[in-house]
Design a protein around this motif. Structure first.
Motif, PDB file in Angstrom:
ATOM      1  N   GLN A 154       0.823  -1.215   0.000  1.00 46.63           N
ATOM      2  CA  GLN A 154       0.000   0.000   0.000  1.00 46.63           C
ATOM      3  C   GLN A 154       0.855   1.262   0.000  1.00 46.63           C
ATOM      4  O   GLN A 154       0.520   2.238  -0.639  1.00 46.63           O
ATOM      5  CB  GLN A 154      -0.935  -0.007   1.203  1.00 46.63           C
ATOM      6  CG  GLN A 154      -1.941   1.111   1.160  1.00 46.63           C
ATOM      7  CD  GLN A 154      -3.051   0.900   2.155  1.00 46.63           C
ATOM      8  OE1 GLN A 154      -3.453  -0.218   2.403  1.00 46.63           O
ATOM      9  NE2 GLN A 154      -3.539   1.972   2.709  1.00 46.63           N
ATOM     10  N   ALA A 155       1.999   1.256   0.698  1.00 51.83           N
ATOM     11  CA  ALA A 155       2.869   2.430   0.739  1.00 51.83           C
ATOM     12  C   ALA A 155       3.362   2.796  -0.653  1.00 51.83           C
ATOM     13  O   ALA A 155       3.570   3.957  -0.969  1.00 51.83           O
ATOM     14  CB  ALA A 155       4.042   2.181   1.678  1.00 51.83           C
ATOM     15  N   ASP A 156       3.536   1.795  -1.528  1.00 53.79           N
ATOM     16  CA  ASP A 156       3.985   2.059  -2.894  1.00 53.79           C
ATOM     17  C   ASP A 156       2.913   2.759  -3.712  1.00 53.79           C
ATOM     18  O   ASP A 156       3.198   3.383  -4.710  1.00 53.79           O
ATOM     19  CB  ASP A 156       4.367   0.748  -3.593  1.00 53.79           C
ATOM     20  CG  ASP A 156       5.575   0.083  -2.959  1.00 53.79           C
ATOM     21  OD1 ASP A 156       6.349   0.787  -2.288  1.00 53.79           O
ATOM     22  OD2 ASP A 156       5.731  -1.136  -3.132  1.00 53.79           O
ATOM     23  N   GLN A 157       1.666   2.646  -3.288  1.00 52.09           N
ATOM     24  CA  GLN A 157       0.546   3.198  -4.034  1.00 52.09           C
ATOM     25  C   GLN A 157       0.182   4.607  -3.605  1.00 52.09           C
ATOM     26  O   GLN A 157      -0.602   5.260  -4.267  1.00 52.09           O
ATOM     27  CB  GLN A 157      -0.687   2.305  -3.855  1.00 52.09           C
ATOM     28  CG  GLN A 157      -0.502   0.920  -4.379  1.00 52.09           C
ATOM     29  CD  GLN A 157      -1.700   0.045  -4.060  1.00 52.09           C
ATOM     30  OE1 GLN A 157      -2.651   0.478  -3.425  1.00 52.09           O
ATOM     31  NE2 GLN A 157      -1.654  -1.186  -4.501  1.00 52.09           N
TER      32      GLN A 157
ATOM     33  N   ARG B  13      -8.962  -0.557  -1.745  1.00 53.24           N
ATOM     34  CA  ARG B  13     -10.141  -0.474  -2.612  1.00 53.24           C
ATOM     35  C   ARG B  13     -11.402  -1.007  -1.925  1.00 53.24           C
ATOM     36  O   ARG B  13     -12.427  -0.326  -1.871  1.00 53.24           O
ATOM     37  CB  ARG B  13      -9.881  -1.246  -3.906  1.00 53.24           C
ATOM     38  CG  ARG B  13     -11.015  -1.170  -4.894  1.00 53.24           C
ATOM     39  CD  ARG B  13     -10.700  -2.007  -6.144  1.00 53.24           C
ATOM     40  NE  ARG B  13     -11.667  -1.762  -7.185  1.00 53.24           N
ATOM     41  CZ  ARG B  13     -12.860  -2.357  -7.250  1.00 53.24           C
ATOM     42  NH1 ARG B  13     -13.217  -3.222  -6.328  1.00 53.24           N
ATOM     43  NH2 ARG B  13     -13.683  -2.082  -8.235  1.00 53.24           N
ATOM     44  N   THR B  14     -11.336  -2.226  -1.421  1.00 50.09           N
ATOM     45  CA  THR B  14     -12.513  -2.845  -0.804  1.00 50.09           C
ATOM     46  C   THR B  14     -12.979  -2.061   0.410  1.00 50.09           C
ATOM     47  O   THR B  14     -14.172  -1.774   0.560  1.00 50.09           O
ATOM     48  CB  THR B  14     -12.206  -4.304  -0.406  1.00 50.09           C
ATOM     49  OG1 THR B  14     -11.786  -5.012  -1.582  1.00 50.09           O
ATOM     50  CG2 THR B  14     -13.408  -4.983   0.201  1.00 50.09           C
ATOM     51  N   ARG B  15     -12.051  -1.666   1.256  1.00 50.94           N
ATOM     52  CA  ARG B  15     -12.402  -0.899   2.460  1.00 50.94           C
ATOM     53  C   ARG B  15     -13.002   0.458   2.086  1.00 50.94           C
ATOM     54  O   ARG B  15     -13.971   0.919   2.685  1.00 50.94           O
ATOM     55  CB  ARG B  15     -11.175  -0.712   3.341  1.00 50.94           C
ATOM     56  CG  ARG B  15     -11.508   0.019   4.622  1.00 50.94           C
ATOM     57  CD  ARG B  15     -10.358  -0.019   5.606  1.00 50.94           C
ATOM     58  NE  ARG B  15     -10.719   0.702   6.804  1.00 50.94           N
ATOM     59  CZ  ARG B  15      -9.987   1.653   7.343  1.00 50.94           C
ATOM     60  NH1 ARG B  15      -8.830   1.985   6.822  1.00 50.94           N
ATOM     61  NH2 ARG B  15     -10.384   2.279   8.426  1.00 50.94           N
ATOM     62  N   GLY B  16     -12.424   1.110   1.074  1.00 54.02           N
ATOM     63  CA  GLY B  16     -12.928   2.412   0.643  1.00 54.02           C
ATOM     64  C   GLY B  16     -14.363   2.340   0.154  1.00 54.02           C
ATOM     65  O   GLY B  16     -15.200   3.167   0.521  1.00 54.02           O
ATOM     66  N   TYR B  17     -14.666   1.354  -0.681  1.00 55.26           N
ATOM     67  CA  TYR B  17     -16.036   1.203  -1.175  1.00 55.26           C
ATOM     68  C   TYR B  17     -16.987   0.841  -0.040  1.00 55.26           C
ATOM     69  O   TYR B  17     -18.114   1.331   0.017  1.00 55.26           O
ATOM     70  CB  TYR B  17     -16.109   0.174  -2.306  1.00 55.26           C
ATOM     71  CG  TYR B  17     -15.746   0.784  -3.632  1.00 55.26           C
ATOM     72  CD1 TYR B  17     -16.696   1.477  -4.379  1.00 55.26           C
ATOM     73  CD2 TYR B  17     -14.456   0.705  -4.137  1.00 55.26           C
ATOM     74  CE1 TYR B  17     -16.370   2.065  -5.596  1.00 55.26           C
ATOM     75  CE2 TYR B  17     -14.118   1.286  -5.346  1.00 55.26           C
ATOM     76  CZ  TYR B  17     -15.081   1.964  -6.071  1.00 55.26           C
ATOM     77  OH  TYR B  17     -14.760   2.558  -7.256  1.00 55.26           O
ATOM     78  N   ASP B  18     -16.542  -0.001   0.873  1.00 55.54           N
ATOM     79  CA  ASP B  18     -17.372  -0.363   2.020  1.00 55.54           C
ATOM     80  C   ASP B  18     -17.678   0.872   2.868  1.00 55.54           C
ATOM     81  O   ASP B  18     -18.823   1.101   3.264  1.00 55.54           O
ATOM     82  CB  ASP B  18     -16.677  -1.435   2.863  1.00 55.54           C
ATOM     83  CG  ASP B  18     -17.517  -1.857   4.055  1.00 55.54           C
ATOM     84  OD1 ASP B  18     -18.672  -2.292   3.845  1.00 55.54           O
ATOM     85  OD2 ASP B  18     -17.020  -1.749   5.191  1.00 55.54           O
TER      86      ASP B  18
ATOM     87  N   LEU C 200     -13.622   7.321  -6.724  1.00 51.89           N
ATOM     88  CA  LEU C 200     -13.351   6.868  -5.364  1.00 51.89           C
ATOM     89  C   LEU C 200     -12.020   6.127  -5.280  1.00 51.89           C
ATOM     90  O   LEU C 200     -11.299   6.278  -4.304  1.00 51.89           O
ATOM     91  CB  LEU C 200     -14.496   5.984  -4.858  1.00 51.89           C
ATOM     92  CG  LEU C 200     -14.432   5.659  -3.376  1.00 51.89           C
ATOM     93  CD1 LEU C 200     -14.645   6.911  -2.539  1.00 51.89           C
ATOM     94  CD2 LEU C 200     -15.446   4.602  -3.002  1.00 51.89           C
ATOM     95  N   GLU C 201     -11.671   5.358  -6.297  1.00 48.42           N
ATOM     96  CA  GLU C 201     -10.400   4.624  -6.275  1.00 48.42           C
ATOM     97  C   GLU C 201      -9.210   5.566  -6.170  1.00 48.42           C
ATOM     98  O   GLU C 201      -8.235   5.275  -5.479  1.00 48.42           O
ATOM     99  CB  GLU C 201     -10.278   3.723  -7.498  1.00 48.42           C
ATOM    100  CG  GLU C 201     -11.232   2.554  -7.439  1.00 48.42           C
ATOM    101  CD  GLU C 201     -11.127   1.627  -8.639  1.00 48.42           C
ATOM    102  OE1 GLU C 201     -10.168   1.749  -9.416  1.00 48.42           O
ATOM    103  OE2 GLU C 201     -12.018   0.779  -8.788  1.00 48.42           O
ATOM    104  N   THR C 202      -9.274   6.718  -6.832  1.00 42.00           N
ATOM    105  CA  THR C 202      -8.198   7.707  -6.745  1.00 42.00           C
ATOM    106  C   THR C 202      -8.159   8.310  -5.344  1.00 42.00           C
ATOM    107  O   THR C 202      -7.086   8.489  -4.759  1.00 42.00           O
ATOM    108  CB  THR C 202      -8.396   8.809  -7.805  1.00 42.00           C
ATOM    109  OG1 THR C 202      -8.416   8.195  -9.097  1.00 42.00           O
ATOM    110  CG2 THR C 202      -7.281   9.835  -7.747  1.00 42.00           C
ATOM    111  N   ALA C 203      -9.330   8.620  -4.795  1.00 43.14           N
ATOM    112  CA  ALA C 203      -9.394   9.157  -3.433  1.00 43.14           C
ATOM    113  C   ALA C 203      -8.857   8.134  -2.437  1.00 43.14           C
ATOM    114  O   ALA C 203      -8.126   8.492  -1.500  1.00 43.14           O
ATOM    115  CB  ALA C 203     -10.827   9.534  -3.086  1.00 43.14           C
TER     116      ALA C 203
END
Length: 82
Positions: free
Chosen positions: A3-6, A33-38, A22-25
Motif C-alpha cells: 500500500q505504501a507504494d501506491q 479499494r474494498t475498504r474504501g467502497y465499504d 473513489l479509487e483515486t481518493a
C-alpha cells in the motif's frame, strides 16, 4: 504491491481534477479499494462522497482539506503580506 507504494505524491495531489473517482481518493488517503467502497456505502468515508448512479466521486477540495494540502494560489489561513 504494498500500500505504501501506491500512496500519492504531493505533486500528484496538486494536479488532481476537480472531482476524482473513489479509487483515486482511496489512493490519496491510503485506503484499500474494498475498504474504501465499504466505507462509502456505509457513509463512513473520511471525506464527503458524491454518488452518481453506481459511481462514487470525491472532490479535490475535500481531499486537499482533509489532508491539509493547500493549492499554491490558496490564501486562506495565511497572514496577509504587509
Amino acid at each position: 504491491m504494498a500500500q505504501a507504494d501506491q500512496e500519492m505524491t504531493h505533486e500528484e495531489l496538486m494536479t488532481l481534477p476537480v472531482t476524482v473517482p473513489l479509487e483515486t481518493a482511496n489512493r490519496a488517503l491510503g485506503i484499500g479499494r474494498t475498504r474504501g467502497y465499504d466505507m462509502a456505502k456505509r457513509e463512513a468515508y473520511p471525506v464527503r462522497v458524491l454518488r452518481h448512479g453506481r459511481r462514487y466521486t470525491v472532490s479535490r477540495y475535500d481531499l486537499h482539506r482533509h489532508l491539509g494540502v493547500a493549492d499554491e494560489g490558496d490564501v486562506h489561513g495565511r497572514a496577509e503580506a504587509a
